[in-house]
Design an enzyme around this catalytic site. Structure first.
Site, PDB file in Angstrom:
ATOM      1  N   ASN A   1       1.015  -1.262   0.069  1.00  0.00           N
ATOM      2  CA  ASN A   1       0.161   0.000   0.109  1.00  0.00           C
ATOM      3  C   ASN A   1       0.811   1.224  -0.133  1.00  0.00           C
ATOM      4  O   ASN A   1       2.059   1.402   0.404  1.00  0.00           O
ATOM      5  CB  ASN A   1      -1.138  -0.066   1.158  1.00  0.00           C
ATOM      6  CG  ASN A   1      -0.406  -0.022   2.350  1.00  0.00           C
ATOM      7  OD1 ASN A   1       0.701  -0.371   2.735  1.00  0.00           O
ATOM      8  ND2 ASN A   1      -1.098   0.391   3.381  1.00  0.00           N
TER       9      ASN A   1
ATOM     10  N   GLU B   1      -3.028  -5.022  -2.792  1.00  0.00           N
ATOM     11  CA  GLU B   1      -3.419  -5.948  -4.035  1.00  0.00           C
ATOM     12  C   GLU B   1      -3.700  -5.360  -5.124  1.00  0.00           C
ATOM     13  O   GLU B   1      -3.305  -5.752  -6.262  1.00  0.00           O
ATOM     14  CB  GLU B   1      -4.789  -6.505  -3.638  1.00  0.00           C
ATOM     15  CG  GLU B   1      -4.878  -7.085  -2.088  1.00  0.00           C
ATOM     16  CD  GLU B   1      -5.137  -6.401  -1.058  1.00  0.00           C
ATOM     17  OE1 GLU B   1      -4.679  -5.228  -0.862  1.00  0.00           O
ATOM     18  OE2 GLU B   1      -6.042  -6.696  -0.125  1.00  0.00           O
TER      19      GLU B   1
ATOM     20  N   CYS C   1     -10.276  -5.950   1.264  1.00  0.00           N
ATOM     21  CA  CYS C   1     -11.238  -4.788   1.534  1.00  0.00           C
ATOM     22  C   CYS C   1     -12.177  -5.197   0.253  1.00  0.00           C
ATOM     23  O   CYS C   1     -11.594  -5.625  -1.032  1.00  0.00           O
ATOM     24  CB  CYS C   1     -10.660  -3.560   1.628  1.00  0.00           C
ATOM     25  SG  CYS C   1     -10.360  -2.747   0.155  1.00  0.00           S
TER      26      CYS C   1
ATOM     27  N   CYS D   1     -10.665  -3.930  -3.006  1.00  0.00           N
ATOM     28  CA  CYS D   1      -9.745  -4.922  -3.885  1.00  0.00           C
ATOM     29  C   CYS D   1     -10.690  -6.121  -4.307  1.00  0.00           C
ATOM     30  O   CYS D   1     -10.066  -6.628  -5.382  1.00  0.00           O
ATOM     31  CB  CYS D   1      -8.468  -5.340  -2.746  1.00  0.00           C
ATOM     32  SG  CYS D   1      -7.604  -4.002  -2.438  1.00  0.00           S
TER      33      CYS D   1
HETATM   34  N1  THU Z   1      -5.127  -1.696   2.581  1.00  0.00           N
HETATM   35  C1  THU Z   1      -4.757  -2.442   1.575  1.00  0.00           C
HETATM   36  O1  THU Z   1      -3.502  -2.159   1.177  1.00  0.00           O
HETATM   37  N2  THU Z   1      -5.360  -3.522   1.219  1.00  0.00           N
HETATM   38  C2  THU Z   1      -6.674  -3.849   1.644  1.00  0.00           C
HETATM   39  O2  THU Z   1      -7.395  -4.355   1.008  1.00  0.00           O
HETATM   40  C3  THU Z   1      -6.969  -3.283   3.073  1.00  0.00           C
HETATM   41  C4  THU Z   1      -6.465  -2.154   3.422  1.00  0.00           C
HETATM   42  C5  THU Z   1      -4.464  -0.835   3.109  1.00  0.00           C
HETATM   43  C6  THU Z   1      -5.504   0.688   2.880  1.00  0.00           C
HETATM   44  C7  THU Z   1      -4.576   1.611   3.860  1.00  0.00           C
HETATM   45  O3  THU Z   1      -3.452   2.355   3.311  1.00  0.00           O
HETATM   46  C8  THU Z   1      -4.457   0.879   4.848  1.00  0.00           C
HETATM   47  O4  THU Z   1      -4.371  -0.749   4.656  1.00  0.00           O
HETATM   48  C9  THU Z   1      -5.058   0.916   6.267  1.00  0.00           C
HETATM   49  O5  THU Z   1      -5.067   2.006   6.860  1.00  0.00           O
HETATM   50 ZN    ZN Z   2      -7.978  -2.888  -0.597  1.00  0.00          ZN
END
Ligand code: THU
Ligand code: ZN
Length: 142
Positions: free
Chosen positions: A44, A56, A91, A94
């Site tokens: 992320n 993702e 999430c 994604c």
């Molecule tokens: N996050 C992801 O990279 N993938 C997901 O599917 C769940 C959430 C990240 C988004 C954000 O930058 C951090 O996790 C949560 O604060």
């Molecule tokens: Zn996500």
């Protein structure tokens, strides 16, 4: 399949430390296995615009940039900065991004959860897809 799952978890863990998450400090790494057996990774990336790129998504973009379009298995791991990462569920955003490739390829995608392997169609039932806007992706599938 089992050693590939372990390899994906390991690759997701490796990239998780590179996440850029100064705002929430929650760092995520993801790894995608494709039908030909390649692995693509992503983490992320946050910003002051509050429009985070999710791990993702980043992994899927790396896959597309490399000329591949057939993800079959996805793993994401995350933790607050400095803590040991664990498997996290993708999430909603994604799941939707993954569903694009499931629609294109007409097969389900597997997602590793802490409880075991799940099917994307079970995690995102009744999804909005190309057919809902009258698009047939057949000609884009290779
Ligand atoms: N996050 C992801 O990279 N993938 C997901 O599917 C769940 C959430 C990240 C988004 C954000 O930058 C951090 O996790 C949560 O604060
Ligand atoms: Zn996500």
């Amino acid at each position: 399949m089992m050693h590939q799952v372990e390899e994906l978890v390991s690759r997701a863990m490796d990239v998780q430390v590179n996440a850029y998450a100064p705002y929430t400090k929650f760092m995520v790494g993801a790894a995608v296995l494709t039908k030909p057996g390649s692995i693509y990774i992503g983490c992320n990336v946050q910003g002051a615009d509050n429009d985070d790129t999710h791990a993702e998504e980043a992994a899927l973009c790396a896959m597309v940039a490399a000329g591949e379009r057939h993800p079959i298995l996805v793993v994401a791991v995350g933790a607050l900065e400095g803590c040991a990462p664990t498997i996290i569920p993708p999430c909603g955003k994604c799941r939707q991004k993954l569903m694009e490739w499931s629609s294109l390829n007409k097969y389900d995608i597997e997602i590793l959860l802490s409880t075991g392997i799940a099917q994307l169609s079970d995690l995102l039932p009744n999804s909005f897809g190309p057919a809902d806007i009258g698009i047939d992706l057949a000609q884009h599938s290779t």
